[in-house]
Design an enzyme around this catalytic site. Sequence first.
Site, PDB file in Angstrom:
ATOM      1  CE  LYS A  10      -5.459   4.439   2.307  1.00 43.22           C
ATOM      2  NZ  LYS A  10      -4.539   5.675   2.546  1.00 43.22           N
TER       3      LYS A  10
ATOM      4  CD  GLU B 253      -2.354   7.231   9.689  1.00 39.33           C
ATOM      5  OE1 GLU B 253      -1.117   8.182   8.629  1.00 39.33           O
ATOM      6  OE2 GLU B 253      -3.053   7.572   9.015  1.00 39.33           O
TER       7      GLU B 253
ATOM      8  CG  PHE C 178      -0.900  -6.300   4.607  1.00 44.56           C
ATOM      9  CD1 PHE C 178      -1.339  -5.315   5.782  1.00 44.56           C
ATOM     10  CD2 PHE C 178      -2.231  -5.958   3.959  1.00 44.56           C
ATOM     11  CE1 PHE C 178      -2.627  -4.569   6.082  1.00 44.56           C
ATOM     12  CE2 PHE C 178      -3.397  -6.029   5.130  1.00 44.56           C
ATOM     13  CZ  PHE C 178      -3.550  -5.396   5.864  1.00 44.56           C
TER      14      PHE C 178
ATOM     15  CB  CYS D  67      -1.047   0.043   1.318  1.00 40.50           C
ATOM     16  SG  CYS D  67      -2.423  -1.527   1.198  1.00 40.50           S
TER      17      CYS D  67
ATOM     18  CG  HIS E 278      -1.914   4.651   5.342  1.00 44.56           C
ATOM     19  ND1 HIS E 278      -2.209   3.875   3.656  1.00 44.56           N
ATOM     20  CD2 HIS E 278      -2.883   3.832   6.304  1.00 44.56           C
ATOM     21  CE1 HIS E 278      -2.259   3.208   4.102  1.00 44.56           C
ATOM     22  NE2 HIS E 278      -2.502   2.664   5.194  1.00 44.56           N
TER      23      HIS E 278
ATOM     24  CG  HIS F 177      -6.579   0.746   1.558  1.00 44.88           C
ATOM     25  ND1 HIS F 177      -5.811   1.941   0.525  1.00 44.88           N
ATOM     26  CD2 HIS F 177      -5.841   0.555   2.223  1.00 44.88           C
ATOM     27  CE1 HIS F 177      -4.275   1.067   0.995  1.00 44.88           C
ATOM     28  NE2 HIS F 177      -4.279   0.528   2.575  1.00 44.88           N
TER      29      HIS F 177
END
Length: 425
Positions: free
Chosen positions: A342, A321, A406, A170, A310, A347
Amino acid sequence: MNTRRAVVTGIGVVAPGGVGTKAFWELLTSGRSATRAISQFDASGYRSRIAAECDFDPDGSGLSGEETGRMDRAAQFAVVAAREALADSGAGDVGVPPHRIGVSLGSAVGATVTLEQQYTRVSDAGSRWVVDAADPYPHLYRALVPSGLAAEVAWTSGAQGPVRVVSTGCTSGLDAVALGAQFIEDGSADIVVAGATEAPISPITVACFDAIKATSANNDDPGHASRPFDRDRDGFVLGEGAAALILEEAGAARRRGARVYCEVAGYAQRSNAFHMTGLRPDGVEMAEAIRVALDRARLAPESVDYVNAHGSGTRQNDRHETAAFKSSLGEHAHRVPVSSIKSMVGHSLGAIGALELAACALAIDTDTVPPTANLRTPDPELGLDYVPLTAREHRTDTVLSVGSGFGGFQTAVVLTAPRGERGHG
């Protein structure tokens, strides 16, 4: 000392809510969400049955029948976005030799849709172990190798310089733009088409995220399912799309009178070396990426005017975060606006970082911070200014955009207003 700098002179977007940069920005600044029930396949048997889909017409977007026949949906997105970005920049008309034009394209899962569709066909929906190879899809190899995505963009842009695919989950989109900026800075290219693409809305992808319960199961209210930083969030909503940025050497762009959206001022990547899907709650590796990116840009934390988070909407990411922002930005973290797009476009895995950088460039260009849609009950454990519901007019000369992938990947990118134009708002 190297004085070459990368600036953004063109933007192209294919996103949920509309094709094109104008439609993308109108969606974001309106605070509307493009998430809905999945229509691309029958998702009735899945835990999460919602996504942010692109209403994409290949013919209406200028693709020929031959192009549509050979290209996966992700490649189609990438080519359409690249063509819009090139037209926006005017860079294709300035006589730069083809060997000085490069491509840096990110994708996490490549041509998933084509591979799954073709396997279903030759295996009779998985009922045969030995597949039927008598009638193969002639472009199957293009779908197998991720490099096919970058090759299509290179062909449409006439790029004969460095061409690369970046696949870091990502963070792929952020990393691809950072690599493109490196091509400019080190003299490998004078123009780079940089960005990312993804079309992952398929049974296998949805099943993967169902298995780890990472996606939202708020199927009865898809328009409000993506809720980063909200107390009631329950996971991310899968998306798709592409964004392309035209990067040019700053001096050359200035000499030809190009419109410059922003400069790629700093970037850094780190890994947590910890867990495939888990995150350390202290956000130490993201904080380090932020510090290094700001150092590269020669900026203090207090210079950041907006943080594009994010903001996936999973509990562990939002905590991770937020801790990283507080660690790397200090007290300024409590003053700077933070938001997640998002909440509106979902996403889109490897593509989202490029879409977020497109949003950041437009935020700088318009002095407008996009909101975090659906944020009605902020999580009291987090405690930052997440710009709920409504876009905000705000002088935006320096933007920090971050991503988590990930595998433990963490990336930070700093964009700034063009030099000589800071304080433009």
